[in-house]
Design a protein around this motif. Sequence first.
Motif, short mmCIF file in Angstrom:
data_model
loop_
_atom_site.label_atom_id
_atom_site.label_comp_id
_atom_site.label_asym_id
_atom_site.label_seq_id
_atom_site.Cartn_x
_atom_site.Cartn_y
_atom_site.Cartn_z
N ALA A 1 60.68 43.94 19.30
CA ALA A 1 60.07 44.11 20.61
C ALA A 1 60.55 42.99 21.52
CB ALA A 1 58.54 44.10 20.51
N PHE A 2 60.66 43.27 22.82
CA PHE A 2 61.17 42.32 23.80
C PHE A 2 60.10 42.16 24.88
CE2 PHE A 2 65.41 40.95 25.89
CZ PHE A 2 64.77 39.96 26.63
N PHE A 3 59.54 40.94 24.97
CA PHE A 3 58.49 40.62 25.94
C PHE A 3 59.07 39.72 27.03
CE2 PHE A 3 56.56 41.29 21.83
CZ PHE A 3 55.45 42.07 22.09
N ILE A 4 58.62 39.93 28.27
CA ILE A 4 59.09 39.08 29.36
C ILE A 4 57.98 38.91 30.38
CG2 ILE A 4 60.04 40.97 30.76
CD1 ILE A 4 62.40 39.05 31.40
N GLY A 5 57.93 37.73 30.99
CA GLY A 5 56.93 37.44 32.00
C GLY A 5 57.30 36.19 32.76
N PRO A 6 56.52 35.82 33.76
CA PRO A 6 56.84 34.63 34.56
C PRO A 6 56.64 33.32 33.82
CG PRO A 6 54.77 35.61 35.28
CD PRO A 6 55.38 36.57 34.30
N THR A 7 55.92 33.34 32.69
CA THR A 7 55.74 32.15 31.84
C THR A 7 55.79 32.60 30.39
OG1 THR A 7 53.33 32.33 31.70
CG2 THR A 7 54.23 31.08 33.57
N LEU A 8 55.90 31.65 29.47
CA LEU A 8 55.89 32.00 28.05
C LEU A 8 54.56 32.64 27.67
CD1 LEU A 8 57.21 31.93 25.27
CD2 LEU A 8 56.30 29.62 24.96
N GLU A 9 53.45 32.05 28.17
CA GLU A 9 52.14 32.62 27.88
C GLU A 9 52.03 34.04 28.41
OE1 GLU A 9 51.66 28.14 28.34
OE2 GLU A 9 52.83 29.76 29.22
N ALA A 10 52.51 34.24 29.64
CA ALA A 10 52.41 35.56 30.26
C ALA A 10 53.34 36.58 29.61
CB ALA A 10 52.71 35.45 31.75
N ALA A 11 54.42 36.11 28.99
CA ALA A 11 55.37 37.04 28.37
C ALA A 11 54.68 37.90 27.32
CB ALA A 11 56.53 36.27 27.75
N PHE A 12 53.79 37.29 26.54
CA PHE A 12 53.13 38.05 25.48
C PHE A 12 52.11 39.05 26.02
CE2 PHE A 12 54.52 34.25 23.09
CZ PHE A 12 55.28 34.89 22.12
N GLN A 13 51.79 38.96 27.31
CA GLN A 13 50.91 39.92 27.94
C GLN A 13 51.69 41.00 28.69
OE1 GLN A 13 47.88 39.72 27.01
NE2 GLN A 13 48.20 37.73 26.04
N ASP A 14 53.00 41.05 28.48
CA ASP A 14 53.85 42.07 29.10
C ASP A 14 53.24 43.45 28.84
OD1 ASP A 14 55.83 43.79 29.93
OD2 ASP A 14 57.46 42.73 28.93
N PRO A 15 52.84 44.18 29.88
CA PRO A 15 52.18 45.47 29.65
C PRO A 15 53.12 46.55 29.14
CG PRO A 15 52.52 45.12 31.99
CD PRO A 15 52.92 43.83 31.31
N ARG A 16 54.42 46.37 29.34
CA ARG A 16 55.38 47.38 28.90
C ARG A 16 56.58 46.74 28.21
NH1 ARG A 16 55.68 51.64 34.00
NH2 ARG A 16 53.49 52.27 33.96
N PRO A 17 56.38 46.13 27.06
CA PRO A 17 57.53 45.54 26.35
C PRO A 17 58.43 46.63 25.80
CG PRO A 17 55.57 45.45 24.98
CD PRO A 17 55.11 45.96 26.31
N SER A 18 59.71 46.35 25.71
CA SER A 18 60.64 47.26 25.05
C SER A 18 60.43 47.14 23.55
CB SER A 18 62.09 46.91 25.42
OG SER A 18 62.28 46.99 26.82
#
Length: 342
Positions: free
Chosen positions: A129-146
């Motif tokens: 799975a690939f998570f992305i966000g504006p911060t490391l913490e926010a990356a894991f809250q990516d609502p639509r990870p690949s």
Amino acid sequence: MTIDTPSAVLRGPAPLVDAAGVHRHPGAGGNAPIANASMVGNSSSPAVDRVRGAGMGAQPVRPAVVGMQARTQLSPRTGQAPRDLALGAAELRGILRLVEDCERAPTLPAFREAVLDAMSRHLGYRNSAFFIGPTLEAAFQDPRPSGRGLALRMAGPFLDRYRGLEVFSDPESLRLIRERGLVTLEDVGNPARPEIRLRMERFLRAQGIHSELLLRLAGPVNIGAVISLLDPRPGAFGPRDRAIAAVLGRHLGNLLRFHVRANTGPAVTAKLSARERDVVRLVAEGHSNRQVAEALCISIDTVKHHLTHALVATACTNRTQLALAWQREMGPSTPGASAGRE
């Protein structure tokens, strides 16, 4: 984009040395170690051909390690693979092909998909799975990870519960991911808070997952990007996988920087009202809709209304893309607690 590869690999197969120190050329088998100063006396490389995703149908065999040095113990100080752990020709070819595939991606969303496809095709990592966000913490809250494999099959309720695990909000766990760049399930929560690892283990094992490796891409400072590799077998990720991940973290991070710069999109601030800018700024800092509403003394419905207008005005497709666009234009913001949460 270049990868520092041994010149011997780029020139083609080198003569091999058997246990008696006699030079010979690769035969049909092709899995003998490449001759170098640290390999003389090794008669064969470790038997690490493995099939990813047991129980999920036919899977490609992972490339055999060629040229792996004998010393493969993890560093007691960092828990990472030692710096002189040499990847073999098969791994280096796989990494080169992966980077070439990812370089062709025209957009950031396409890059995310290309990374997971290439990791499966060239390195055998089928569950990711690939998570992305504006911060490391926010990356894991990516609502639509690949996602691919197990991660894709168990999307929805699985990802909702996965994102809620304490490891993704625990400061010490996040510090390990940020500083090391990669951690396995065995690293999480040790030694101070083993209960974090135990809770994560229980959750993953209930889904048939017994191993996990988290890889942070060394991209822009205002972007958090993490690839999660999953495996149904205990102890599946060893020194070889850590060495591969360390190389991928650097080079995929460089490609991520390119996509973030190239995919600037429309200006955010020029298209928004003052109140909409306040809402988008707080979202970019990682706050949930409820937290934004409380901070601005407005209702949650009003927050959603402002976000909807901001998405339309900036041609962004979701709140994560909107937050990334804000970060690109305004610079890093103070990390929040739960970007991506409603």
